[in-house]
Design an enzyme around this catalytic site. Structure first.
Site, PDB file in Angstrom:
ATOM      1  N   TYR A  13     -69.800  51.037-116.049  1.00  0.00           N
ATOM      2  CA  TYR A  13     -68.759  51.888-115.471  1.00  0.00           C
ATOM      3  C   TYR A  13     -68.277  52.886-116.504  1.00  0.00           C
ATOM      4  O   TYR A  13     -67.900  52.504-117.621  1.00  0.00           O
ATOM      5  CB  TYR A  13     -67.612  50.966-115.017  1.00  0.00           C
ATOM      6  CG  TYR A  13     -66.484  51.640-114.281  1.00  0.00           C
ATOM      7  CD1 TYR A  13     -66.737  52.477-113.198  1.00  0.00           C
ATOM      8  CD2 TYR A  13     -65.155  51.420-114.647  1.00  0.00           C
ATOM      9  CE1 TYR A  13     -65.696  53.083-112.497  1.00  0.00           C
ATOM     10  CE2 TYR A  13     -64.108  52.009-113.959  1.00  0.00           C
ATOM     11  CZ  TYR A  13     -64.391  52.842-112.882  1.00  0.00           C
ATOM     12  OH  TYR A  13     -63.364  53.428-112.191  1.00  0.00           O
ATOM     13  N   THR A  15     -46.518  28.515 -68.251  1.00  0.00           N
ATOM     14  CA  THR A  15     -47.962  28.254 -68.325  1.00  0.00           C
ATOM     15  C   THR A  15     -48.660  28.579 -66.995  1.00  0.00           C
ATOM     16  O   THR A  15     -49.790  29.057 -67.002  1.00  0.00           O
ATOM     17  CB  THR A  15     -48.222  26.779 -68.707  1.00  0.00           C
ATOM     18  OG1 THR A  15     -47.413  25.933 -67.870  1.00  0.00           O
ATOM     19  CG2 THR A  15     -47.878  26.510 -70.149  1.00  0.00           C
ATOM     20  N   ARG A  27     -41.162  29.106 -83.761  1.00  0.00           N
ATOM     21  CA  ARG A  27     -40.895  28.138 -84.830  1.00  0.00           C
ATOM     22  C   ARG A  27     -41.825  28.287 -86.030  1.00  0.00           C
ATOM     23  O   ARG A  27     -41.597  27.695 -87.083  1.00  0.00           O
ATOM     24  CB  ARG A  27     -40.990  26.707 -84.276  1.00  0.00           C
ATOM     25  CG  ARG A  27     -39.695  26.280 -83.608  1.00  0.00           C
ATOM     26  CD  ARG A  27     -39.807  24.873 -83.069  1.00  0.00           C
ATOM     27  NE  ARG A  27     -40.558  24.829 -81.828  1.00  0.00           N
ATOM     28  CZ  ARG A  27     -41.093  23.713 -81.322  1.00  0.00           C
ATOM     29  NH1 ARG A  27     -40.973  22.576 -81.964  1.00  0.00           N
ATOM     30  NH2 ARG A  27     -41.759  23.751 -80.185  1.00  0.00           N
ATOM     31  N   LYS A  86     -48.805  32.983 -83.323  1.00  0.00           N
ATOM     32  CA  LYS A  86     -49.095  31.597 -83.720  1.00  0.00           C
ATOM     33  C   LYS A  86     -50.580  31.265 -83.732  1.00  0.00           C
ATOM     34  O   LYS A  86     -51.083  30.666 -84.688  1.00  0.00           O
ATOM     35  CB  LYS A  86     -48.353  30.636 -82.795  1.00  0.00           C
ATOM     36  CG  LYS A  86     -48.668  29.184 -83.076  1.00  0.00           C
ATOM     37  CD  LYS A  86     -47.687  28.220 -82.499  1.00  0.00           C
ATOM     38  CE  LYS A  86     -47.816  28.057 -81.019  1.00  0.00           C
ATOM     39  NZ  LYS A  86     -46.910  27.019 -80.508  1.00  0.00           N
ATOM     40  N   GLY A  89     -44.459  16.834 -70.664  1.00  0.00           N
ATOM     41  CA  GLY A  89     -44.416  16.527 -69.239  1.00  0.00           C
ATOM     42  C   GLY A  89     -44.712  15.043 -69.070  1.00  0.00           C
ATOM     43  O   GLY A  89     -45.613  14.513 -69.715  1.00  0.00           O
ATOM     44  N   ALA A 141     -52.834  31.655 -74.729  1.00  0.00           N
ATOM     45  CA  ALA A 141     -52.500  32.039 -76.107  1.00  0.00           C
ATOM     46  C   ALA A 141     -51.518  33.204 -76.119  1.00  0.00           C
ATOM     47  O   ALA A 141     -51.584  34.083 -76.961  1.00  0.00           O
ATOM     48  CB  ALA A 141     -53.770  32.418 -76.854  1.00  0.00           C
ATOM     49  N   ALA A 142     -50.601  33.216 -75.151  1.00  0.00           N
ATOM     50  CA  ALA A 142     -49.696  34.364 -75.037  1.00  0.00           C
ATOM     51  C   ALA A 142     -48.363  34.137 -75.732  1.00  0.00           C
ATOM     52  O   ALA A 142     -47.613  35.069 -75.988  1.00  0.00           O
ATOM     53  CB  ALA A 142     -49.458  34.692 -73.563  1.00  0.00           C
ATOM     54  N   GLY A 143     -48.072  32.876 -76.044  1.00  0.00           N
ATOM     55  CA  GLY A 143     -46.753  32.547 -76.589  1.00  0.00           C
ATOM     56  C   GLY A 143     -46.545  33.114 -77.986  1.00  0.00           C
ATOM     57  O   GLY A 143     -47.498  33.420 -78.699  1.00  0.00           O
ATOM     58  N   ALA A 181     -79.395  41.621-132.101  1.00  0.00           N
ATOM     59  CA  ALA A 181     -77.989  41.229-131.933  1.00  0.00           C
ATOM     60  C   ALA A 181     -77.080  42.377-132.352  1.00  0.00           C
ATOM     61  O   ALA A 181     -77.380  43.110-133.281  1.00  0.00           O
ATOM     62  CB  ALA A 181     -77.699  40.000-132.778  1.00  0.00           C
TER      63      ALA A 181
HETATM   64  C1  UD1 Z   1     -46.760  22.087 -71.858  1.00  0.00           C
HETATM   65  C2  UD1 Z   1     -46.713  21.377 -70.507  1.00  0.00           C
HETATM   66  C3  UD1 Z   1     -46.325  19.912 -70.705  1.00  0.00           C
HETATM   67  C4  UD1 Z   1     -47.265  19.259 -71.683  1.00  0.00           C
HETATM   68  C5  UD1 Z   1     -47.328  20.032 -72.992  1.00  0.00           C
HETATM   69  C6  UD1 Z   1     -48.400  19.490 -73.880  1.00  0.00           C
HETATM   70  C7  UD1 Z   1     -45.958  23.097 -68.960  1.00  0.00           C
HETATM   71  C8  UD1 Z   1     -44.862  23.635 -68.179  1.00  0.00           C
HETATM   72  N1  UD1 Z   1     -45.704  22.015 -69.691  1.00  0.00           N
HETATM   73  O1  UD1 Z   1     -45.427  22.104 -72.347  1.00  0.00           O
HETATM   74  O2  UD1 Z   1     -46.376  19.236 -69.471  1.00  0.00           O
HETATM   75  O3  UD1 Z   1     -46.834  17.928 -71.928  1.00  0.00           O
HETATM   76  O4  UD1 Z   1     -47.663  21.415 -72.712  1.00  0.00           O
HETATM   77  O5  UD1 Z   1     -48.387  20.164 -75.101  1.00  0.00           O
HETATM   78  O6  UD1 Z   1     -47.066  23.612 -68.914  1.00  0.00           O
HETATM   79  N2  UD1 Z   1     -48.125  29.885 -72.874  1.00  0.00           N
HETATM   80  C9  UD1 Z   1     -48.490  31.122 -72.453  1.00  0.00           C
HETATM   81  N3  UD1 Z   1     -47.638  31.817 -71.648  1.00  0.00           N
HETATM   82  C10 UD1 Z   1     -46.463  31.313 -71.226  1.00  0.00           C
HETATM   83  C11 UD1 Z   1     -46.085  30.020 -71.684  1.00  0.00           C
HETATM   84  C12 UD1 Z   1     -46.953  29.333 -72.496  1.00  0.00           C
HETATM   85  O7  UD1 Z   1     -49.556  31.627 -72.793  1.00  0.00           O
HETATM   86  O8  UD1 Z   1     -45.762  31.992 -70.482  1.00  0.00           O
HETATM   87  C13 UD1 Z   1     -49.043  29.160 -73.770  1.00  0.00           C
HETATM   88  C14 UD1 Z   1     -48.405  28.931 -75.142  1.00  0.00           C
HETATM   89  O9  UD1 Z   1     -48.748  29.984 -76.006  1.00  0.00           O
HETATM   90  C15 UD1 Z   1     -49.000  27.601 -75.554  1.00  0.00           C
HETATM   91  C16 UD1 Z   1     -49.291  26.874 -74.247  1.00  0.00           C
HETATM   92  O10 UD1 Z   1     -49.272  27.869 -73.240  1.00  0.00           O
HETATM   93  O11 UD1 Z   1     -50.230  27.772 -76.219  1.00  0.00           O
HETATM   94  C17 UD1 Z   1     -48.283  25.775 -73.945  1.00  0.00           C
HETATM   95  O12 UD1 Z   1     -47.020  26.346 -73.797  1.00  0.00           O
HETATM   96  P1  UD1 Z   1     -45.696  25.625 -74.282  1.00  0.00           P
HETATM   97  O13 UD1 Z   1     -44.558  26.469 -73.972  1.00  0.00           O
HETATM   98  O14 UD1 Z   1     -45.861  25.143 -75.687  1.00  0.00           O
HETATM   99  O15 UD1 Z   1     -45.669  24.366 -73.303  1.00  0.00           O
HETATM  100  P2  UD1 Z   1     -44.929  23.024 -73.583  1.00  0.00           P
HETATM  101  O16 UD1 Z   1     -43.499  23.199 -73.435  1.00  0.00           O
HETATM  102  O17 UD1 Z   1     -45.421  22.441 -74.839  1.00  0.00           O
END
Ligand code: UD1
Ligand code: CA
Length: 453
Positions: free
Chosen positions: A387, A80, A16, A23, A140, A10-12, A423
Site C-alpha cells: 500500500y 394473531t 420488551r 424482534k 391460552g 412476524a408483524a409484532g 535478510a
Molecule cells: C399467543 C396465543 C396464545 C398462545 C401463545 C403461545 C393468541 C391470541 N394467543 O399469545 O394462545 O398460548 O401465543 O406463545 O394468538 N403477531 C402478529 N400480529 C399481531 C399480533 C401478533 O404478527 O397483530 C405475531 C407476533 O409478532 C408474535 C406472534 O404473532 O410473533 C404471537 O403474538 P403474541 O402477541 O406474542 O401472542 P401471545 O400473547 O403470546
C-alpha cells in the site's frame, strides 16, 4: 410433505426487547430468529411460505429477502387472527396451512411434520400443539369437555379463575385445513379482553361448523419457547447451542466443552475432528475430518480441509487446505486461499492472498495482496509492502523462493523461481530466477570505537 403451506407471523414490535430492530431480526448464533423458522418450514417441504410483517416491515422484508418467501403486510397489529387474515390470498382451500411464529425459533421440521401427519390422520379441521406447563400464566388455556375432547382455547386475560388453573396451554403452532381456516377467519370477532382478533378463536368456530379440532400434546416445550426479551433471547441461544453441539457430537465430532463452544446452525464439521474449548465457528463454515480446532479459535465462513490444526487464531471468508497448520495467534483475512501442508505460524497475517502447497510462513509476517507459489520459505518478519497510501499493489512470489528474515517486498514486485532474498533487504525491483538479491547497507567495522567514546 405435499399440499402444505406455511404462514409465519412476524408483524409484532416486541417492545420488551427494547430495540431499534424488529424482534424477529434479533439473532441467535448469527442467524435471525425468523430465518430459523423459515428454514425449518422449507425443510418439511412447505411449497410456499408467507411471512406476515408489519412493524418495520421494510427492514424485515429486506433482511429476509424476496427469494425464499412471500410477504403479507399487517398495517396495524390487531391480533394473531387479524395477522392471518392479511395472508388470506395465500391460503389455499385444498391445502393444509401451518401457522408458525417468527419469535419461536426452536421449532423443528420434524415436529411440524408430526403435527401435519397427526392432523391428516385424524382428518381434523384444525390441530393445535398443546403442552402441559407448570406456570400457564399468559398463555391460552386449552379447555376440554368432560370426555376429554377439545372444547376451546381461552386466553389468560379472558379466563375465569378456574380456567386459569388449567395447565394445558396453547403453544401457538397450528395446522389448519385451508378451506376451514378461510371460512373461520370471516367469522372472527374482537370481542374480548384485549380487543384483538384471536387466531385461537377460530378453533371454536371450526368445531361449531361441524369439523373436528384436536390438540397434539407434547412434553418437550423447548421447541415452542417464544422470545419476548433479551433474557429469553439468551435462553433460546443456550438451547440452540446445545442442540447444534449435540447433533455434531452424534455425527462423530468431539467437542471437549460444549458449554463453551459456539457453533452456528449451518456449519458442517467432519468426523473425528476435535473442537477444543473457547471456539466460535460461524456462518457457512465447512471443516473437514481429523482436524484439531482451538482452543480459542474464531472461524467465520471458512472452508477448511482435512487434518488441519487451527489453534487460537481468527480466520474469515477464506480457504485452508489439508494438513495445514494455523496459529497460534494468526489472522486470516477475507479472500485468502491457503494450500495444503502450509504452515501459518504465530503472529502471521494473511489477506487477499494465495499461498501454494508446502509454503512456510512461520512467524511475525504480513502477506497481503500476494500470490505465493509452492514450498516458499518466509523468514521471520517478512512484510509485503502492498500500500502506497493510495493504491494497493500485488506481490508475486514464485515456487521455491527463500526469503531471509526481516525483508520488505515493495509491491508491485515479483520474486522469480528459486531466488533468495538476503535478510534485512528491502526489495523494490523484480528478482530473477535462481539469484540472491541483497538490498541493504554493507556492514562496516570501526576499530577502537568503544574506547575512544
Ligand atoms: C399467543 C396465543 C396464545 C398462545 C401463545 C403461545 C393468541 C391470541 N394467543 O399469545 O394462545 O398460548 O401465543 O406463545 O394468538 N403477531 C402478529 N400480529 C399481531 C399480533 C401478533 O404478527 O397483530 C405475531 C407476533 O409478532 C408474535 C406472534 O404473532 O410473533 C404471537 O403474538 P403474541 O402477541 O406474542 O401472542 P401471545 O400473547 O403470546
Ligand atoms: Ca408471545
Amino acid at each position: 410433505m405435499d399440499n402444505l403451506k406455511a404462514i409465519i407471523l412476524a408483524a409484532g414490535e416486541g417492545t420488551r426487547m427494547k430495540s431499534k430492530m424488529p424482534k424477529v431480526l434479533h439473532q441467535i448464533l448469527n442467524k435471525s430468529m425468523v430465518d430459523y423458522v423459515i428454514d425449518e418450514a422449507s425443510k418439511c417441504g412447505s411449497e410456499d411460505i408467507c411471512v406476515v410483517i408489519g412493524h418495520k416491515a421494510d427492514m424485515v422484508r429486506e433482511a429476509i429477502g424476496e427469494q425464499k418467501v412471500k410477504f403479507a403486510i399487517q398495517k396495524e397489529q390487531l391480533g394473531t387472527g387479524h395477522a392471518v387474515m392479511q395472508a388470506e390470498d395465500f391460503i389455499d382451500e385444498n391445502k393444509d396451512i401451518v401457522i408458525l411464529y417468527g419469535d419461536t425459533p426452536l421449532i423443528t421440521a420434524e415436529t411440524i411434520e408430526k403435527l401435519v401427519a397427526f392432523h391428516r390422520e385424524q382428518k381434523n379441521g384444525c390441530t393445535i400443539v398443546s403442552a402441559i406447563v407448570d406456570n400457564p400464566t399468559g398463555y391460552g388455556h386449552i379447555i376440554r369437555n368432560t370426555d376429554g375432547s377439545f372444547k376451546k382455547n381461552v386466553e389468560h386475560k379472558d379466563a375465569t379463575d378456574e380456567e386459569k388453573q388449567v395447565k394445558e396451554i396453547n403453544t401457538g403452532i397450528y395446522c389448519f385445513d385451508g378451506a376451514k381456516l378461510k371460512s373461520a377467519l370471516k367469522k372472527l370477532t374482537n370481542n374480548n379482553a384485549q380487543g384483538e382478533y384471536y387466531l385461537p378463536d377460530t378453533l371454536e368456530i371450526i368445531l361449531n361448523d361441524g369439523s373436528s379440532v384436536n390438540a397434539m400434546t407434547t412434553d418437550d416445550v423447548t421447541e415452542f419457547f417464544g422470545v419476548n426479551s433479551r433474557v429469553q433471547l439468551a435462553e433460546a441461544t443456550e438451547l440452540m447451542k446445545k442442540r447444534i453441539n449435540k447433533k455434531l457430537m452424534e455425527n462423530g465430532v468431539t467437542i471437549i466443552d460444549p458449554a463453551n463452544t459456539y457453533i452456528d446452525a449451518d456449519v458442517t464439521i467432519g468426523c473425528d475432528t476435535i473442537v477444543y474449548p473457547g471456539c466460535v465457528i460461524e456462518k457457512n463454515t465447512v471443516i473437514g475430518e481429523d482436524c484439531k480446532i482451538g482452543p480459542n479459535a474464531r472461524i467465520t465462513n471458512m472452508i477448511i480441509g482435512n487434518g488441519v490444526k487451527f489453534q487460537a487464531s481468527t480466520g474469515m471468508d477464506s480457504k485452508v487446505g489439508d494438513r495445514t497448520t494455523v496459529g497460534p495467534y494468526a489472522y486470516i483475512r477475507p479472500n485468502s486461499n491457503i494450500g495444503e501442508d502450509v504452515k501459518v505460524g504465530d503472529f502471521v497475517e494473511i489477506k487477499n492472498s494465495n499461498v501454494g502447497n508446502g509454503t512456510k510462513i512461520s512467524h511475525l509476517t504480513y502477506v497481503g495482496d500476494t500470490d505465493c507459489g509452492e514450498r516458499i520459505n518466509f523468514g521471520c518478519g517478512t512484510v509485503t509492502v502492498n500500500y502506497d497510501g493510495k493504491n494497493k499493489f500485488r506481490t508475486v512470489i514464485e515456487d521455491d523462493v527463500f526469503i531471509g528474515c526481516n525483508a520488505n517486498l515493495v509491491a508491485p514486485v515479483t520474486l522469480k523461481k528459486g531466488s533468495y532474498v538476503a535478510a534485512g533487504s528491502t526489495i523494490t525491483k523484480d528478482v530473477p530466477e535462481d539469484v540472491l538479491a541483497v538490498a541493504r547497507a554493507r556492514q562496516q567495522i570501526i576499530e577502537g570505537w568503544t574506547k575512544k567514546k
